[in-house]
Design an enzyme around this catalytic site. Structure first.
Site, PDB file in Angstrom:
ATOM      1  N   THR A  30       0.823  -1.211   0.000  1.00  0.00           N
ATOM      2  CA  THR A  30       0.000   0.000   0.000  1.00  0.00           C
ATOM      3  C   THR A  30       0.859   1.263   0.000  1.00  0.00           C
ATOM      4  OG1 THR A  30      -0.144  -0.339   2.373  1.00  0.00           O
ATOM      5  CG2 THR A  30      -2.072  -0.955   1.072  1.00  0.00           C
ATOM      6  N   GLY A 117      16.973 -10.259   2.881  1.00  0.00           N
ATOM      7  CA  GLY A 117      16.046 -10.732   1.858  1.00  0.00           C
ATOM      8  C   GLY A 117      14.936 -11.610   2.393  1.00  0.00           C
ATOM      9  N   SER A 118      14.465 -11.331   3.605  1.00  0.00           N
ATOM     10  CA  SER A 118      13.429 -12.166   4.228  1.00  0.00           C
ATOM     11  C   SER A 118      12.169 -11.384   4.581  1.00  0.00           C
ATOM     12  CB  SER A 118      13.985 -12.819   5.490  1.00  0.00           C
ATOM     13  OG  SER A 118      15.053 -13.661   5.131  1.00  0.00           O
ATOM     14  N   SER A 123      17.518  -4.114   4.375  1.00  0.00           N
ATOM     15  CA  SER A 123      18.133  -3.029   3.602  1.00  0.00           C
ATOM     16  C   SER A 123      17.855  -1.673   4.251  1.00  0.00           C
ATOM     17  CB  SER A 123      17.670  -3.053   2.147  1.00  0.00           C
ATOM     18  OG  SER A 123      16.294  -2.810   2.030  1.00  0.00           O
ATOM     19  N   ASP A 167       9.552   1.128   4.887  1.00  0.00           N
ATOM     20  CA  ASP A 167      10.692   0.456   5.505  1.00  0.00           C
ATOM     21  C   ASP A 167      11.650   1.437   6.187  1.00  0.00           C
ATOM     22  OD1 ASP A 167       9.487  -1.804   4.600  1.00  0.00           O
ATOM     23  OD2 ASP A 167      11.018  -2.337   3.135  1.00  0.00           O
ATOM     24  N   TYR A 216       8.133  -7.177  -8.132  1.00  0.00           N
ATOM     25  CA  TYR A 216       7.747  -5.970  -7.401  1.00  0.00           C
ATOM     26  C   TYR A 216       7.509  -4.820  -8.386  1.00  0.00           C
ATOM     27  CZ  TYR A 216       8.205  -2.334  -3.743  1.00  0.00           C
ATOM     28  OH  TYR A 216       8.001  -1.275  -2.897  1.00  0.00           O
TER      29      TYR A 216
HETATM   30  P1  ADP Z   1      15.149  -6.970   2.695  1.00  0.00           P
HETATM   31  O1  ADP Z   1      15.267  -5.497   2.869  1.00  0.00           O
HETATM   32  O2  ADP Z   1      13.712  -7.423   2.649  1.00  0.00           O
HETATM   33  O3  ADP Z   1      15.932  -7.758   3.680  1.00  0.00           O
HETATM   34  P2  ADP Z   1      16.392  -6.349   0.171  1.00  0.00           P
HETATM   35  O4  ADP Z   1      16.584  -7.138  -1.085  1.00  0.00           O
HETATM   36  O5  ADP Z   1      15.662  -5.078   0.098  1.00  0.00           O
HETATM   37  O6  ADP Z   1      15.734  -7.330   1.251  1.00  0.00           O
HETATM   38  O7  ADP Z   1      17.812  -6.018   0.793  1.00  0.00           O
HETATM   39  C1  ADP Z   1      18.776  -7.026   0.954  1.00  0.00           C
HETATM   40  C2  ADP Z   1      20.113  -6.483   0.478  1.00  0.00           C
HETATM   41  O8  ADP Z   1      20.530  -5.409   1.358  1.00  0.00           O
HETATM   42  C3  ADP Z   1      21.233  -7.498   0.573  1.00  0.00           C
HETATM   43  O9  ADP Z   1      21.311  -8.284  -0.599  1.00  0.00           O
HETATM   44  C4  ADP Z   1      22.461  -6.607   0.730  1.00  0.00           C
HETATM   45  O10 ADP Z   1      22.891  -6.086  -0.510  1.00  0.00           O
HETATM   46  C5  ADP Z   1      21.929  -5.457   1.562  1.00  0.00           C
HETATM   47  N1  ADP Z   1      22.169  -5.684   2.995  1.00  0.00           N
HETATM   48  C6  ADP Z   1      21.254  -5.729   3.981  1.00  0.00           C
HETATM   49  N2  ADP Z   1      21.835  -5.951   5.186  1.00  0.00           N
HETATM   50  C7  ADP Z   1      23.161  -6.048   4.951  1.00  0.00           C
HETATM   51  C8  ADP Z   1      24.303  -6.274   5.770  1.00  0.00           C
HETATM   52  N3  ADP Z   1      24.197  -6.475   7.081  1.00  0.00           N
HETATM   53  N4  ADP Z   1      25.517  -6.303   5.181  1.00  0.00           N
HETATM   54  C9  ADP Z   1      25.630  -6.108   3.849  1.00  0.00           C
HETATM   55  N5  ADP Z   1      24.597  -5.898   3.034  1.00  0.00           N
HETATM   56  C10 ADP Z   1      23.373  -5.869   3.554  1.00  0.00           C
HETATM   57 MG    MG Z   2      14.607  -3.985   1.527  1.00  0.00          MG
END
Ligand code: ADP
Ligand code: MG
Length: 369
Positions: A30, A117-118, A123, A167, A216
């Site tokens: 949303t 990525g969960s 991010s 987020d 997305y």
């Molecule tokens: P989400 O935000 O849902 O976990 P995203 O795909 O938006 O998934 O973000 C994941 C990406 O953010 C990772 O692939 C990496 O590039 C970056 N990232 C997140 N946390 C870390 C971390 N602790 N160290 C390095 N990169 C990170």
């Molecule tokens: Mg993210």
């Protein structure tokens, strides 16, 4: 611990900063439609240690992404996309400099308990933790909401992920045990405490949403197209009275609109249910949201549906739903007070048996951590 800041850079950090991951209780997809969301911080955080340098070099290490001792580098002013996780660091420095803030180089060590990525926004917790560390180190005049908006710009303008504002806002201003009711268009927010009598549960399915960026984008484009065809600036501007008209749109646009419109209404109803501690109502809204994500928005996967199905069979659970962007990720459940740990353990065990996946229980947090 190997690869500590001291071991990596030969001296201790000057500042440390943290930002939490988040679980979105309800209001999925949303935010980029100008609508309502209801995230809450989770106990897992991203931790950042930082020390300024006298030159313009940035040197960075992530305990989650780097090999022992592996340091990635770039020069301030020469940020360029495509260096994997370093893009988040480069995005932060580029966005800050473009807004007129003065930085020097720095050394950075990142370590996170938020699974990447969960669907729990690792991010944004990374963006916000780095921004907080830089705000402190360079005394930047940026408040918490501005900081969240900078975090969004990092992902949209630099990393190339067209994310909404939920987020970074959650990472910047949400807390544990208190939902953040956010109107993403007006940028108005209210804090809604969880009532007593409720145990939130968050289980990571173990299915990462690695390849979800394309899906997305497709959903975003569908929403923009539907808004255009219906003659409104954003789907936020529609109500349930508009649904008969929306359902005449070419497939699948009608269903996409129906998800957004009904999901916005469910966020408002959930806030009421939390305020009046109407827990059965809350549960019904969660399951309805899940079904809407599954059937109308088509962002669920079989593993996530299995977790929600196991929750439905459990007498101690009021409701459960996919949380986050979908295509994998995590499930949020609301269970009777005092039952959270036991419910999470038995659902995770049954899920592992049936799916072959390795689930992780994030909330309630186990006591060893
Ligand atoms: P989400 O935000 O849902 O976990 P995203 O795909 O938006 O998934 O973000 C994941 C990406 O953010 C990772 O692939 C990496 O590039 C970056 N990232 C997140 N946390 C870390 C971390 N602790 N160290 C390095 N990169 C990170
Ligand atoms: Mg993210």
């Amino acid at each position: 611990m190997a690869s500590s800041f001291q071991e990596l850079f030969g001296h201790p950090p000057e500042v440390v900063a943290h930002a939490p991951g988040r679980v979105n209780l309800i209001g999925e997809h949303t935010d980029y439609n100008g609508g309502f969301v209801l995230p809450m911080a989770i106990p897992q955080q991203t931790h950042v240690e930082l020390r300024r340098r006298t030159d313009r070099r940035v040197r960075a290490f992530s305990a989650n992404k780097s090999q022992p001792g592996e340091i990635l580098e770039f020069e301030l002013g020469q940020e360029s996309v495509g260096k994997s996780w370093l893009d988040y660091v480069q995005g932060v420095t580029q966005v800050l400099q473009r807004q007129g803030h003065t930085l020097s180089g720095f050394e950075l060590r990142v370590q996170s308990e938020v699974p990447l990525g969960s669907g729990l926004s690792s991010s944004a917790s990374l963006d916000v933790a780095i921004l907080r560390a830089l705000r402190q180190a360079f005394s930047l005049p940026v408040d918490d909401v501005q900081l969240a908006l900078l975090g969004q710009k990092v992902e949209v303008d630099f990393v190339g992920a067209p994310v909404g504002v939920m987020d970074p806002m959650a990472a910047s201003i949400a807390s544990e045990g208190v939902a953040l009711f956010l109107d993403t268009r007006e940028m108005r927010f209210e804090r809604v405490p969880l009532p007593a009598g409720l145990d939130p549960i968050v289980i990571n399915s173990g299915v990462a949403h690695n390849h979800a960026a394309g899906d997305y984008r497709v959903r975003r484009a569908e929403c923009e197209r539907a808004a255009e065809l219906l003659g409104v600036p954003q789907l936020r501007d529609l109500s349930e009275a508009d649904l008969p008209r929306a359902e005449k749109l070419p497939e699948p646009l009608g269903r996409r609109v129906r998800h957004i419109v009904t999901e916005n209404a469910r966020v408002l109803a959930t806030v009421e249910a939390l305020r009046s501690a109407d827990l059965p109502k809350l549960g019904t809204l969660f399951y309805a949201s899940h079904d809407s994500q599954r059937l109308d928005y088509e962002v669920s996967v079989p593993e996530i549906d299995l977790l929600v199905g196991l929750a439905r069979e459990d007498a101690d659970v009021y409701g459960a739903r996919l949380t986050g962007g979908g295509f994998g990720g995590s499930v949020v459940m609301m269970a009777r007070a005092g039952t959270g740990a036991a419910v999470a353990a038995r659902i995770a065990r049954r899920y592992a048996e049936r799916s072959g996946q390795q689930p992780a229980i994030l909330v309630p947090q186990s006591i060893e951590h």
